[in-house]
Design an enzyme around this catalytic site. Structure first.
Site, PDB file in Angstrom:
ATOM      1  N   CYS A 177      19.273   4.650  18.324  1.00  0.00           N
ATOM      2  CA  CYS A 177      18.257   5.636  17.939  1.00  0.00           C
ATOM      3  C   CYS A 177      18.900   6.969  17.570  1.00  0.00           C
ATOM      4  CB  CYS A 177      17.271   5.842  19.083  1.00  0.00           C
ATOM      5  SG  CYS A 177      15.975   7.038  18.704  1.00  0.00           S
ATOM      6  N   LEU A 231     -10.028 -12.001  11.584  1.00  0.00           N
ATOM      7  CA  LEU A 231      -9.457 -10.690  11.902  1.00  0.00           C
ATOM      8  C   LEU A 231     -10.063 -10.076  13.155  1.00  0.00           C
ATOM      9  CD1 LEU A 231      -8.887  -8.568   8.662  1.00  0.00           C
ATOM     10  CD2 LEU A 231      -7.226  -9.166  10.410  1.00  0.00           C
ATOM     11  N   GLY A 232     -11.282 -10.474  13.502  1.00  0.00           N
ATOM     12  CA  GLY A 232     -11.948  -9.891  14.655  1.00  0.00           C
ATOM     13  C   GLY A 232     -12.509  -8.510  14.358  1.00  0.00           C
ATOM     14  N   TYR A 233     -13.208  -7.930  15.337  1.00  0.00           N
ATOM     15  CA  TYR A 233     -13.840  -6.624  15.156  1.00  0.00           C
ATOM     16  C   TYR A 233     -14.605  -6.588  13.831  1.00  0.00           C
ATOM     17  CZ  TYR A 233     -10.622  -5.295  18.889  1.00  0.00           C
ATOM     18  OH  TYR A 233      -9.929  -5.229  20.073  1.00  0.00           O
ATOM     19  N   TYR A 253      -8.339   9.551  12.438  1.00  0.00           N
ATOM     20  CA  TYR A 253      -7.083   8.895  12.082  1.00  0.00           C
ATOM     21  C   TYR A 253      -7.106   8.389  10.641  1.00  0.00           C
ATOM     22  CZ  TYR A 253      -3.974   4.969  11.354  1.00  0.00           C
ATOM     23  OH  TYR A 253      -3.082   4.113  10.785  1.00  0.00           O
ATOM     24  N   GLU A 303      -5.709   0.507   5.539  1.00  0.00           N
ATOM     25  CA  GLU A 303      -5.875   1.170   6.831  1.00  0.00           C
ATOM     26  C   GLU A 303      -6.944   0.500   7.686  1.00  0.00           C
ATOM     27  OE1 GLU A 303      -4.154   3.473   8.360  1.00  0.00           O
ATOM     28  OE2 GLU A 303      -2.757   3.558   6.681  1.00  0.00           O
ATOM     29  N   SER A 354     -12.124  -7.698  23.323  1.00  0.00           N
ATOM     30  CA  SER A 354     -11.582  -6.449  23.864  1.00  0.00           C
ATOM     31  C   SER A 354     -12.025  -6.200  25.301  1.00  0.00           C
ATOM     32  CB  SER A 354     -11.978  -5.268  22.971  1.00  0.00           C
ATOM     33  OG  SER A 354     -13.387  -5.207  22.816  1.00  0.00           O
ATOM     34  N   TRP A 388       0.813  -1.220   0.000  1.00  0.00           N
ATOM     35  CA  TRP A 388       0.000   0.000   0.000  1.00  0.00           C
ATOM     36  C   TRP A 388       0.844   1.267   0.000  1.00  0.00           C
ATOM     37  CZ3 TRP A 388      -0.519  -4.021   3.520  1.00  0.00           C
ATOM     38  CH2 TRP A 388       0.173  -3.892   4.722  1.00  0.00           C
ATOM     39  N   ASP A 393      -1.408   7.404  15.275  1.00  0.00           N
ATOM     40  CA  ASP A 393      -1.803   6.069  15.716  1.00  0.00           C
ATOM     41  C   ASP A 393      -1.058   5.725  17.001  1.00  0.00           C
ATOM     42  OD1 ASP A 393       0.786   5.527  14.883  1.00  0.00           O
ATOM     43  OD2 ASP A 393       0.226   3.828  13.622  1.00  0.00           O
ATOM     44  N   CYS A 430      16.041  12.929  23.269  1.00  0.00           N
ATOM     45  CA  CYS A 430      14.838  12.245  23.748  1.00  0.00           C
ATOM     46  C   CYS A 430      14.703  12.424  25.257  1.00  0.00           C
ATOM     47  CB  CYS A 430      14.889  10.757  23.393  1.00  0.00           C
ATOM     48  SG  CYS A 430      13.509   9.795  24.050  1.00  0.00           S
TER      49      CYS A 430
END
Length: 353
Positions: free
Chosen positions: A198, A76-78, A116, A33, A299, A20, A134, A204
């Site tokens: 990093c 996948l659920g939901y 989002y 998404e 959940s 994607w 996210d 940071c």
């Protein structure tokens, strides 16, 4: 170099090769998404390919039957995501002439698309300067800037969205968003982040103050509800009794075995003597086997599931509109919750335990 410049430079060297990311088509980006919400990339990738191949255009998606979409979604659920996608595709056909919108103000009006997702699609497909925040971005920003506001509080969304919008490169918003998300996913991981390598280490806040394992802060989850499901395996020759779930509960419109839900664990032999059971199946029922209990975590719910094999049952349940006998060999054609098809993988021909 600035915060976002460092992250983009890191991204160009370390980004994953994901399909994607090779397109500006808002429809394809929308597919990815929605599929990847609440889903790891590794788990979601096969589903993305499956949906993109079966529904190459939004018109193909809109014309599909809901049962087919739920079947492809299985595992996948939901499942509300799949149903909302179907409604969105139909709205795109009706209100946008079959052209999937790529502007935030239009996307946000579609079913199942929130801030989002609208920001992600408009940013990735049209370079609209909208920050995509996210879980990975929440974590990265909380650690780097030392933000102690709980990320799931009512204030957090506004705080982190404003901060992210300040950080993105307005000339390259799509690239900036992809880089922030990828950096949070691969470098600034939830556990054991790669702080030693990093590029943001020196600036940071979390690293400097020893708060890497503390941030981000998250409020405690809603208390989990326990439910006790007793599925009845009622075989009649080469046919088995099945049920299609209704609305207003989990797994809307998915298929399962006949279900008796109880308030607590129950001995199958005692349940067979209950008034509710006898009104459905008569008094001469024989218990021939049992599988479970199996725990299934959602959940905010924990399911305790028993599968109970019965024989010599009477068919007093015919008034149950959603109950029907179907050939055992056709079961795989139905969309069903993960707990059911996992059971069928163990008992592919419903042999007694």
């Amino acid at each position: 170099m600035s915060f976002i410049t460092d992250i983009i430079a890191w991204y160009e060297k370390n980004k994953r090769d994901l399909p994607w990311r090779k397109t500006r088509d808002p429809y394809v980006i929308w597919l990815s998404e929605i599929i990847l919400q609440q889903t790891r990339v590794e788990q979601g990738m096969p589903y993305f390919y499956r949906f993109a191949e079966r529904f190459p255009t939004v018109a193909d998606f809109a014309e599909a039957q809901e049962d087919e979409i739920l079947k492809l979604w299985q595992g996948l659920g939901y499942y509300s995501r799949g149903r909302n996608m179907h409604k969105t595709a139909q709205l795109v056909m009706e209100e946008h002439g079959g052209y999937f919108p790529n502007q935030y103000d239009q996307l946000i009006k579609l079913k199942g698309i929130g801030d989002y997702t609208a920001a992600a699609i408009s940013s990735f497909s049209a370079d609209e300067p909208k920050a995509v925040v996210d879980g990975n971005v929440f974590r990265l920003l909380a650690r780097y800037f030392g933000v102690e506001e709980p990320i799931n509080s009512s204030k957090a969304k506004k705080i982190f969205t404003e901060l992210a919008n300040e950080m993105i490169d307005k000339a390259r918003p799509g690239l900036s968003n992809q880089a922030l998300m990828e950096f949070g996913s691969l470098q600034c991981r939830p556990k054991n982040p790669f702080c030693d390598t990093c590029p943001l280490q020196l600036s940071c806040v979390a690293f400097g103050k020893g708060l890497v394992n503390t941030l981000p802060i998250k409020l405690k989850k809603v208390q989990t509800r326990n439910r006790y499901f007793n599925y009845l395996i009622c075989r009649k020759g080469e046919h088995v009794l099945f049920n299609k779930r209704g609305p207003n509960d989990i797994w809307q419109n998915l298929h399962e075995f006949p279900l008796i839900e109880t308030n607590a664990p129950v001995d199958p032999l005692i349940m067979l003597k209950s008034n509710e059971f006898e009104q459905l199946f008569g008094k001469k029922v024989i218990l021939t086997g049992q599988y479970g209990p199996v725990k299934h975590i959602l959940s905010h719910q924990k399911l305790h599931v028993n599968f109970i094999f019965i024989d010599e049952f009477e068919e007093h349940f015919k008034e149950k509109k959603n109950w029907f006998f179907t050939d055992i060999e056709t079961l795989e054609q139905f969309a069903m919750p993960k707990i059911i098809f996992s059971f069928l993988n163990i008992f592919p021909t419903l042999k007694k335990s």
